[in-house]
Design an enzyme around this catalytic site. Structure first.
Site, PDB file in Angstrom:
ATOM      1  N   HIS A  72      20.839  47.913  13.749  1.00  0.00           N
ATOM      2  CA  HIS A  72      22.148  47.263  13.953  1.00  0.00           C
ATOM      3  C   HIS A  72      23.260  48.217  13.520  1.00  0.00           C
ATOM      4  O   HIS A  72      23.167  48.818  12.451  1.00  0.00           O
ATOM      5  CB  HIS A  72      22.234  45.962  13.166  1.00  0.00           C
ATOM      6  CG  HIS A  72      21.235  44.946  13.629  1.00  0.00           C
ATOM      7  ND1 HIS A  72      19.932  44.944  13.185  1.00  0.00           N
ATOM      8  CD2 HIS A  72      21.334  43.933  14.527  1.00  0.00           C
ATOM      9  CE1 HIS A  72      19.274  43.958  13.784  1.00  0.00           C
ATOM     10  NE2 HIS A  72      20.089  43.333  14.598  1.00  0.00           N
ATOM     11  N   ASP A 122      22.196  47.128  17.852  1.00  0.00           N
ATOM     12  CA  ASP A 122      22.770  45.850  18.293  1.00  0.00           C
ATOM     13  C   ASP A 122      24.054  45.494  17.532  1.00  0.00           C
ATOM     14  O   ASP A 122      24.268  45.952  16.411  1.00  0.00           O
ATOM     15  CB  ASP A 122      21.772  44.707  18.041  1.00  0.00           C
ATOM     16  CG  ASP A 122      20.607  44.726  19.021  1.00  0.00           C
ATOM     17  OD1 ASP A 122      20.450  45.726  19.746  1.00  0.00           O
ATOM     18  OD2 ASP A 122      19.852  43.732  19.035  1.00  0.00           O
TER      19      ASP A 122
HETATM   20 ZN   LIG Z   1      22.284  40.731  17.314  1.00  0.00          ZN
END
Ligand SMILES: [Zn+2]
Length: 278
Positions: free
Chosen positions: A237, A92
């Site tokens: 992430h 992400d």
């Molecule tokens: Zn996020």
């Protein structure tokens, strides 16, 4: 006394089980200003037994709708089917010139495909990385324009945010995306609206909490070892801060899951639906 004792044990067991559920599904995200508790309420706010009887998403085929209906809970995908030993790695907040590039290199070296949930603003700045992700066989989806909590936007703001992000992704990659990962996993009260806007909501069941400052590579390895099951969607992430821990631990994570017999697929492959509608 015995009866009261047994009742006490039963209550304690129930409350422990509930705590366990919360731990599994808690949602944390690097840009969050709230604690996990508040986020989890966001995720669990919208229970609705009448859901999923109607095909809300106009972009899905009937076959895709039927597939998703079996796996969604409260309109949200948390994992794929458990029958096959497959997992989806998801990243992400990108793209990011430093960390996305390093992650793409590791994925290429291991011949593994993953899924990237993109921030519209970052797509605008680094469109070549989005193109590279798609060219190298990875799947992409939306993570909103600038990581705002979607339930706090007005209906018009929400529509504009998602539309702008989708257009920017299309400009960079040529793809009309179907998947949305809402920032913080937060969708309270807007699940049906997101479906009507044409999105499949993709959250996760394994949270590496890799965004947290001070999170060690070993902690990331441990949570993946402990929680990954057939069908798991694992949250990492590739932007939004220093992602050195994520990068450094990724080869080991891939190796360990491979040795356990897991196959790595993109989210569309995991769910057996399209990632794009063009
Ligand atoms: Zn996020």
């Amino acid at each position: 006394m015995g009866k009261f004792f047994r009742a006490g044990v039963a209550l304690l067991t129930i409350s422990l089980l509930m705590t366990g559920c919360r731990i599994i599904h808690k949602s944390e995200d690097p840009m969050s200003k709230k604690g996990p508790q508040a986020e989890e309420q966001q995720q669990f706010g919208a229970g609705n037994s009448q859901e999923q009887k109607v095909k809300l998403n106009p972009l899905l085929t009937q076959a895709e709708f039927e597939k998703l209906k079996k796996i969604e809970r409260r309109h949200i995908v948390f994992n794929g089917p458990k029958q096959k030993k497959r997992v989806a790695l998801t990243f992400d907040d990108g793209p990011d010139p430093r960390f996305t590039t390093q992650i793409l290199n590791i994925l290429r070296e291991n011949n593994i495909k993953a899924t990237f949930f993109l921030i519209g603003k970052n797509v605008q700045r680094f469109p070549h990385l989005v193109k590279q992700e798609v060219d190298e066989g990875h799947a992409i989806g939306s993570h909103s324009w600038e990581h705002k909590e979607l339930p706090k936007l007005t209906p018009q703001q929400l529509h504009e945010d998602l539309k702008k992000t989708k257009e920017e992704i299309k400009k960079a990659s040529g793809k009309d995306i179907l998947f949305l990962r809402p920032p913080y996993g937060a969708t309270k009260g807007i699940e049906e609206k997101l479906k009507k806007e044409g999105y499949v909501i993709i959250n996760w069941d394994v949270d590496t909490v890799d965004w947290k400052p001070g999170r060690t590579p070993q902690q990331i390895v441990d949570v993946i070892q402990k929680e990954t099951q057939p069908g798991s969607i694992i949250l990492f992430h590739d932007a939004g801060g220093n992602r050195s821990a994520t990068v450094s631990v990724l080869p080991q994570v891939i190796q360990q899951l491979k040795s356990k017999g897991f196959e790595f697929v993109t989210v569309d492959q995991l769910l057996e639906v399209r990632a794009y509608h063009n």
